[in-house]
Write a protein that holds these residues in place. Structure first.
Motif, short mmCIF file in Angstrom:
data_model
loop_
_atom_site.label_atom_id
_atom_site.label_comp_id
_atom_site.label_asym_id
_atom_site.label_seq_id
_atom_site.Cartn_x
_atom_site.Cartn_y
_atom_site.Cartn_z
N LEU A 1 20.51 19.32 31.83
CA LEU A 1 20.77 20.69 32.27
C LEU A 1 21.68 21.42 31.28
O LEU A 1 21.43 22.57 30.90
N VAL A 2 22.74 20.74 30.85
CA VAL A 2 23.68 21.35 29.91
C VAL A 2 23.00 21.58 28.56
O VAL A 2 23.11 22.65 27.96
N ASN A 3 22.30 20.56 28.07
CA ASN A 3 21.64 20.69 26.76
C ASN A 3 20.59 21.81 26.75
O ASN A 3 20.43 22.54 25.76
N LYS A 4 19.86 21.94 27.86
CA LYS A 4 18.82 22.96 27.95
C LYS A 4 19.41 24.37 27.83
O LYS A 4 18.76 25.29 27.31
N SER A 5 20.65 24.53 28.29
CA SER A 5 21.31 25.84 28.22
C SER A 5 21.88 26.13 26.84
O SER A 5 22.40 27.23 26.60
N GLY A 6 21.82 25.16 25.93
CA GLY A 6 22.38 25.34 24.60
C GLY A 6 23.87 25.04 24.52
O GLY A 6 24.50 25.28 23.49
N ALA A 7 24.41 24.48 25.59
CA ALA A 7 25.85 24.21 25.64
C ALA A 7 26.15 22.78 25.19
O ALA A 7 25.26 21.95 25.05
N ARG A 8 27.41 22.54 24.94
CA ARG A 8 27.92 21.20 24.68
C ARG A 8 28.79 20.78 25.86
O ARG A 8 29.21 21.62 26.65
N MET A 9 29.07 19.49 25.94
CA MET A 9 29.90 19.07 27.06
C MET A 9 30.77 17.87 26.71
O MET A 9 30.46 17.11 25.77
N ARG A 10 31.84 17.73 27.46
CA ARG A 10 32.68 16.55 27.45
C ARG A 10 32.76 16.05 28.88
O ARG A 10 32.93 16.86 29.81
N VAL B 1 34.00 12.42 38.33
CA VAL B 1 33.87 12.94 36.97
C VAL B 1 34.32 14.40 36.89
O VAL B 1 34.21 15.17 37.85
N GLY B 2 34.85 14.73 35.74
CA GLY B 2 35.13 16.11 35.39
C GLY B 2 34.28 16.45 34.17
O GLY B 2 34.29 15.70 33.18
N ILE B 3 33.53 17.50 34.24
CA ILE B 3 32.63 17.88 33.15
C ILE B 3 33.02 19.25 32.63
O ILE B 3 33.06 20.23 33.39
N LEU B 4 33.32 19.31 31.36
CA LEU B 4 33.64 20.56 30.68
C LEU B 4 32.46 20.90 29.78
O LEU B 4 32.05 20.09 28.94
N SER B 5 31.89 22.10 29.95
CA SER B 5 30.79 22.52 29.09
C SER B 5 31.08 23.90 28.52
O SER B 5 31.75 24.72 29.16
N TRP B 6 30.60 24.12 27.31
CA TRP B 6 30.81 25.41 26.66
C TRP B 6 29.67 25.65 25.67
O TRP B 6 29.05 24.72 25.17
N ASN B 7 29.41 26.92 25.42
CA ASN B 7 28.37 27.31 24.47
C ASN B 7 29.05 27.81 23.19
O ASN B 7 29.83 28.77 23.24
N PRO B 8 28.79 27.18 22.05
CA PRO B 8 29.44 27.59 20.80
C PRO B 8 29.18 29.05 20.44
O PRO B 8 29.96 29.65 19.69
N THR B 9 28.10 29.63 20.95
CA THR B 9 27.79 31.02 20.62
C THR B 9 28.50 32.01 21.55
O THR B 9 28.38 33.21 21.36
N GLU B 10 29.22 31.50 22.53
CA GLU B 10 29.93 32.36 23.49
C GLU B 10 31.39 31.93 23.58
O GLU B 10 31.80 31.28 24.54
N PRO B 11 32.19 32.27 22.56
CA PRO B 11 33.59 31.86 22.54
C PRO B 11 34.34 32.35 23.79
O PRO B 11 34.13 33.47 24.26
N GLY B 12 35.21 31.46 24.29
CA GLY B 12 36.02 31.83 25.45
C GLY B 12 35.35 31.59 26.78
O GLY B 12 35.99 31.73 27.83
N GLN B 13 34.05 31.24 26.76
CA GLN B 13 33.33 30.98 28.01
C GLN B 13 33.11 29.47 28.17
O GLN B 13 32.67 28.80 27.24
N HIS B 14 33.43 28.95 29.33
CA HIS B 14 33.18 27.54 29.59
C HIS B 14 33.05 27.31 31.09
O HIS B 14 33.48 28.13 31.91
N ASN B 15 32.42 26.20 31.44
CA ASN B 15 32.26 25.80 32.84
C ASN B 15 32.96 24.46 33.08
O ASN B 15 32.99 23.60 32.18
#
Length: 341
Positions: free
Chosen positions: A6-15, A51-65
């Protein structure tokens, strides 16, 4: 679809972070294998993966889930996929209709303040963001610059960030120098955060010295539990074993709070004479049979612990109290009133 997909499909990265026994990062390959039902969760807690999942999109600085999820496990600590699938479906519905109200996500939960503060500290580092203003205040306090009794102005966030950045700005030495002077409240908060990192030998020695001083002056069960947690992941295995033996010999070692801290945080060192001392104390705990059964059952879910416990029980030389507690537990299991998973 898995959470990772789900995260990869959105173009985001995650920890991904394990939020259960201690807060530590889980690599993407480990989490992927877990989601694909190919591997058990490495450190289950109360039959769940927290679990705690942090995801962010490199093309959208300052935005994360950020998602905090409590994912149920089966008897082999393999993910039960249904609740995870319900969470993914919820996320897809939210993405398709963001203007609608969708309620709470399945499996979501809210960590306690300490876990939340340390997760935030880790998230800032993962995102390459600077520490908050609380970090500088905490460092000033730990330097002794504003007086050891003036801890009321401190927030958990600042202390969490100092521990999360233990390798920066000589923070490990800063904590070691401060340890003898800290009042109980800020000291125990720091000790609880230290379970999430790996204190070096200098800091470990300072913590051990502080523990000796606290015990000499009359430690509370909260104090002993905090010290056990702080040293549970320290660099010196032999020193940890000696610490646990000393704690289990303390008059307060029958308190469930301390026994739960040892069982949930120090389990890697529960073997041989240390495991025997732990189970003996647990069999005489002040809350009785229910606490014994719950903590033993939780212990047996951990990798390698079942064979350690069973070997010890088969070795003989146990007290009548422990033998009776074990017999009652197995009786409940046989009659279907309890389980060892």
């Amino acid at each position: 679809m898995t959470i990772g997909e789900l995260v990869n499909k959105s173009g985001a990265r995650m920890r991904v972070f394990d939020m259960g026994r201690r807060l530590e990062e889980v690599t993407e390959p480990v989490f992927a294998a877990f989601e694909q039902l190919a591997a058990p969760w490495p450190s289950p807690y109360l039959k769940h993966a927290w679990v705690g999942i942090l995801s962010w999109n490199p093309t959208e600085p300052g935005q994360h889930n950020i998602w905090f999820l409590k994912l149920p496990l089966d008897e082999q600590n393999i993910l039960q996929p249904g609740p995870r699938d319900a969470f993914v479906a919820h996320c897809l519905r939210v993405a398709a209709a963001p203007e609608q109200k969708h309620g709470d996500a399945p499996c979501s939960y809210r960590p306690d303040q300490g876990r939340m503060a340390f997760f935030h500290a880790q998230a800032l580092m993962a995102l390459g963001q600077p520490a908050t203003q609380f970090y500088a205040t905490a460092r000033a306090y730990l330097s002794g610059d504003i007086g050891w009794d003036n801890w009321q102005q401190l927030g958990l966030q600042g202390l969490a960030e100092v521990v999360a950045r233990l390798g920066d700005e000589h923070n490990s030495q800063l904590l070691a120098n401060a340890m003898p002077f800290l009042p109980a409240v800020p000291r125990n908060a720091l000790l609880n955060f230290l379970e999430n990192v790996r204190p070096d030998q200098g800091l470990t020695s300072a913590i051990n010295d502080a523990l000796s001083a606290v015990v000499a002056n009359g430690a509370s069960v909260a104090d002993l539990s905090a010290f056990a947690r702080a040293l549970s992941n320290s660099v010196n295995d032999g020193q940890r074993s000696l610490l646990l033996q000393a704690l289990l010999a303390h008059p307060l070692a029958s308190e469930v709070e301390l026994l739960a801290a040892i069982g949930s945080r120090c389990w890697r060192d529960l073997d041989g004479v240390v495991l025997k001392a732990y189970l003996e104390r647990l069999s005489g705990n002040l809350q009785g049979e229910g606490a014994f059964n719950a903590l033993v059952a939780d212990l047996l879910t951990l990798p390698g612990m079942r064979i350690r416990v069973m070997n010890l029980l088969a070795s003989g030389g146990l007290s009548d109290q422990l033998n009776q507690a074990v017999a009652r537990l197995f009786s409940l299991v046989r009659t279907g009133q309890g389980n060892l998973q």
